[in-house]
Structure formats: C-alpha cells, structure tokens
Scaffold this motif. Sequence first.
Motif, PDB file in Angstrom:
ATOM      1  N   LEU A   5      93.553 107.240  33.744  1.00 28.44           N
ATOM      2  CA  LEU A   5      92.261 107.484  34.386  1.00 28.44           C
ATOM      3  C   LEU A   5      92.357 107.397  35.904  1.00 28.44           C
ATOM      4  O   LEU A   5      91.710 108.159  36.620  1.00 28.44           O
ATOM      5  CB  LEU A   5      91.218 106.486  33.875  1.00 28.44           C
ATOM      6  CG  LEU A   5      90.790 106.666  32.420  1.00 28.44           C
ATOM      7  CD1 LEU A   5      89.921 105.502  31.971  1.00 28.44           C
ATOM      8  CD2 LEU A   5      90.072 107.984  32.217  1.00 28.44           C
ATOM      9  N   ALA A   6      93.181 106.491  36.392  1.00 24.97           N
ATOM     10  CA  ALA A   6      93.326 106.329  37.848  1.00 24.97           C
ATOM     11  C   ALA A   6      93.916 107.573  38.496  1.00 24.97           C
ATOM     12  O   ALA A   6      93.639 107.867  39.658  1.00 24.97           O
ATOM     13  CB  ALA A   6      94.193 105.114  38.152  1.00 24.97           C
ATOM     14  N   SER A   7      94.692 108.333  37.732  1.00 33.40           N
ATOM     15  CA  SER A   7      95.338 109.517  38.308  1.00 33.40           C
ATOM     16  C   SER A   7      94.462 110.762  38.241  1.00 33.40           C
ATOM     17  O   SER A   7      94.825 111.797  38.801  1.00 33.40           O
ATOM     18  CB  SER A   7      96.657 109.794  37.574  1.00 33.40           C
ATOM     19  OG  SER A   7      96.396 110.186  36.236  1.00 33.40           O
ATOM     20  N   LEU A   8      93.297 110.673  37.583  1.00 38.18           N
ATOM     21  CA  LEU A   8      92.442 111.847  37.415  1.00 38.18           C
ATOM     22  C   LEU A   8      91.401 111.956  38.524  1.00 38.18           C
ATOM     23  O   LEU A   8      91.013 110.962  39.135  1.00 38.18           O
ATOM     24  CB  LEU A   8      91.708 111.771  36.072  1.00 38.18           C
ATOM     25  CG  LEU A   8      92.558 111.792  34.814  1.00 38.18           C
ATOM     26  CD1 LEU A   8      91.675 111.588  33.590  1.00 38.18           C
ATOM     27  CD2 LEU A   8      93.337 113.087  34.709  1.00 38.18           C
ATOM     28  N   ALA A   9      90.940 113.183  38.743  1.00 37.84           N
ATOM     29  CA  ALA A   9      89.824 113.407  39.656  1.00 37.84           C
ATOM     30  C   ALA A   9      88.566 112.804  39.032  1.00 37.84           C
ATOM     31  O   ALA A   9      88.491 112.618  37.810  1.00 37.84           O
ATOM     32  CB  ALA A   9      89.631 114.904  39.895  1.00 37.84           C
ATOM     33  N   GLU A  10      87.570 112.513  39.851  1.00 36.45           N
ATOM     34  CA  GLU A  10      86.350 111.842  39.381  1.00 36.45           C
ATOM     35  C   GLU A  10      85.685 112.582  38.226  1.00 36.45           C
ATOM     36  O   GLU A  10      85.297 111.975  37.230  1.00 36.45           O
ATOM     37  CB  GLU A  10      85.364 111.689  40.545  1.00 36.45           C
ATOM     38  CG  GLU A  10      84.124 110.881  40.204  1.00 36.45           C
ATOM     39  CD  GLU A  10      84.428 109.432  39.841  1.00 36.45           C
ATOM     40  OE1 GLU A  10      83.717 108.895  38.973  1.00 36.45           O
ATOM     41  OE2 GLU A  10      85.373 108.853  40.394  1.00 36.45           O
ATOM     42  N   GLU A  11      85.566 113.890  38.329  1.00 39.65           N
ATOM     43  CA  GLU A  11      84.914 114.679  37.273  1.00 39.65           C
ATOM     44  C   GLU A  11      85.717 114.608  35.961  1.00 39.65           C
ATOM     45  O   GLU A  11      85.154 114.433  34.882  1.00 39.65           O
ATOM     46  CB  GLU A  11      84.773 116.138  37.714  1.00 39.65           C
ATOM     47  CG  GLU A  11      84.026 117.006  36.731  1.00 39.65           C
ATOM     48  CD  GLU A  11      83.858 118.425  37.237  1.00 39.65           C
ATOM     49  OE1 GLU A  11      83.964 119.342  36.400  1.00 39.65           O
ATOM     50  OE2 GLU A  11      83.632 118.624  38.445  1.00 39.65           O
ATOM     51  N   ASP A  12      87.028 114.732  36.070  1.00 40.64           N
ATOM     52  CA  ASP A  12      87.874 114.648  34.884  1.00 40.64           C
ATOM     53  C   ASP A  12      87.858 113.238  34.290  1.00 40.64           C
ATOM     54  O   ASP A  12      87.901 113.066  33.071  1.00 40.64           O
ATOM     55  CB  ASP A  12      89.313 115.061  35.213  1.00 40.64           C
ATOM     56  CG  ASP A  12      89.432 116.548  35.508  1.00 40.64           C
ATOM     57  OD1 ASP A  12      88.562 117.313  35.042  1.00 40.64           O
ATOM     58  OD2 ASP A  12      90.398 116.933  36.183  1.00 40.64           O
ATOM     59  N   ARG A  13      87.784 112.224  35.143  1.00 42.37           N
ATOM     60  CA  ARG A  13      87.723 110.841  34.673  1.00 42.37           C
ATOM     61  C   ARG A  13      86.448 110.629  33.851  1.00 42.37           C
ATOM     62  O   ARG A  13      86.488 110.025  32.770  1.00 42.37           O
ATOM     63  CB  ARG A  13      87.753 109.879  35.859  1.00 42.37           C
ATOM     64  CG  ARG A  13      87.828 108.420  35.458  1.00 42.37           C
ATOM     65  CD  ARG A  13      87.913 107.468  36.652  1.00 42.37           C
ATOM     66  NE  ARG A  13      88.990 107.849  37.547  1.00 42.37           N
ATOM     67  CZ  ARG A  13      88.853 108.054  38.865  1.00 42.37           C
ATOM     68  NH1 ARG A  13      87.683 107.889  39.441  1.00 42.37           N
ATOM     69  NH2 ARG A  13      89.872 108.401  39.605  1.00 42.37           N
ATOM     70  N   ALA A  14      85.333 111.162  34.334  1.00 45.23           N
ATOM     71  CA  ALA A  14      84.065 111.023  33.614  1.00 45.23           C
ATOM     72  C   ALA A  14      84.142 111.724  32.252  1.00 45.23           C
ATOM     73  O   ALA A  14      83.684 111.182  31.237  1.00 45.23           O
ATOM     74  CB  ALA A  14      82.920 111.587  34.437  1.00 45.23           C
ATOM     75  N   LYS A  15      84.742 112.914  32.221  1.00 47.86           N
ATOM     76  CA  LYS A  15      84.894 113.639  30.955  1.00 47.86           C
ATOM     77  C   LYS A  15      85.788 112.853  29.989  1.00 47.86           C
ATOM     78  O   LYS A  15      85.500 112.751  28.797  1.00 47.86           O
ATOM     79  CB  LYS A  15      85.504 115.024  31.197  1.00 47.86           C
ATOM     80  CG  LYS A  15      84.556 116.019  31.824  1.00 47.86           C
ATOM     81  CD  LYS A  15      85.282 117.345  32.032  1.00 47.86           C
ATOM     82  CE  LYS A  15      84.453 118.325  32.819  1.00 47.86           C
ATOM     83  NZ  LYS A  15      85.184 119.578  33.069  1.00 47.86           N
TER      84      LYS A  15
END
Length: 103
Positions: free
Chosen positions: A58-68
Amino acid sequence: MSLPDPPSFHLRLSPELKAKLLAAKGRNSLNKEILERLDRTFDPDPALRLAEILRPVLASLAEEDRAKMLDLTASAVDILAKASMRKRPRARSDEDDSSRSEI
C-alpha cells in the motif's frame, strides 16, 4: 472402560451475554460455542497478519490506487468471513454437550 468426563467449570453469565451467545451459536450447543470462542482468542489475529503483508504494498501505491486496494481488501475479508461462518463445524449434538453444560 469409559473415558472420564472432562473437567467441569461453572460460569456465571449476565442474561445479556447469554442471550448474545444463544443467538450466535447456530447449530452448536452453548457449551461448544463458548469453547470455540475461547479457543479463537489464542489464535493469532489474521487481520493483523494481513495488515503486515499489505503495508509495504500500500505504501508504494498512488493515493487513488491505495483507496481502491483498501476497498477491495475489505470486500474480500467480508466474503471470507461469510464463508467461514457457513463452514463452522457442527457440534456433536446438543444432547452430548448439554449433559456437561452447567450454564
């Protein structure tokens, strides 16, 4: 030669807690429900293990992708929880445990 009865433990429950246990027990006897719940308290929490695994991802993902990803993970956990509730083992029978239950 018959096996000795397991040790007996008398427990006082509030009427509210007993009602919750009776509502949650499904096909289990009340004794079996209490034993399963106590036993689960000694198992490692699978949600914490999942969080440990997902944290670096999750830390490596963009904010939008993290939320998904969080939404999808929450949905997957809900599905698994429902499946595990349907697959709960049946008690031997209420008659087997009721003779030993002192609740």
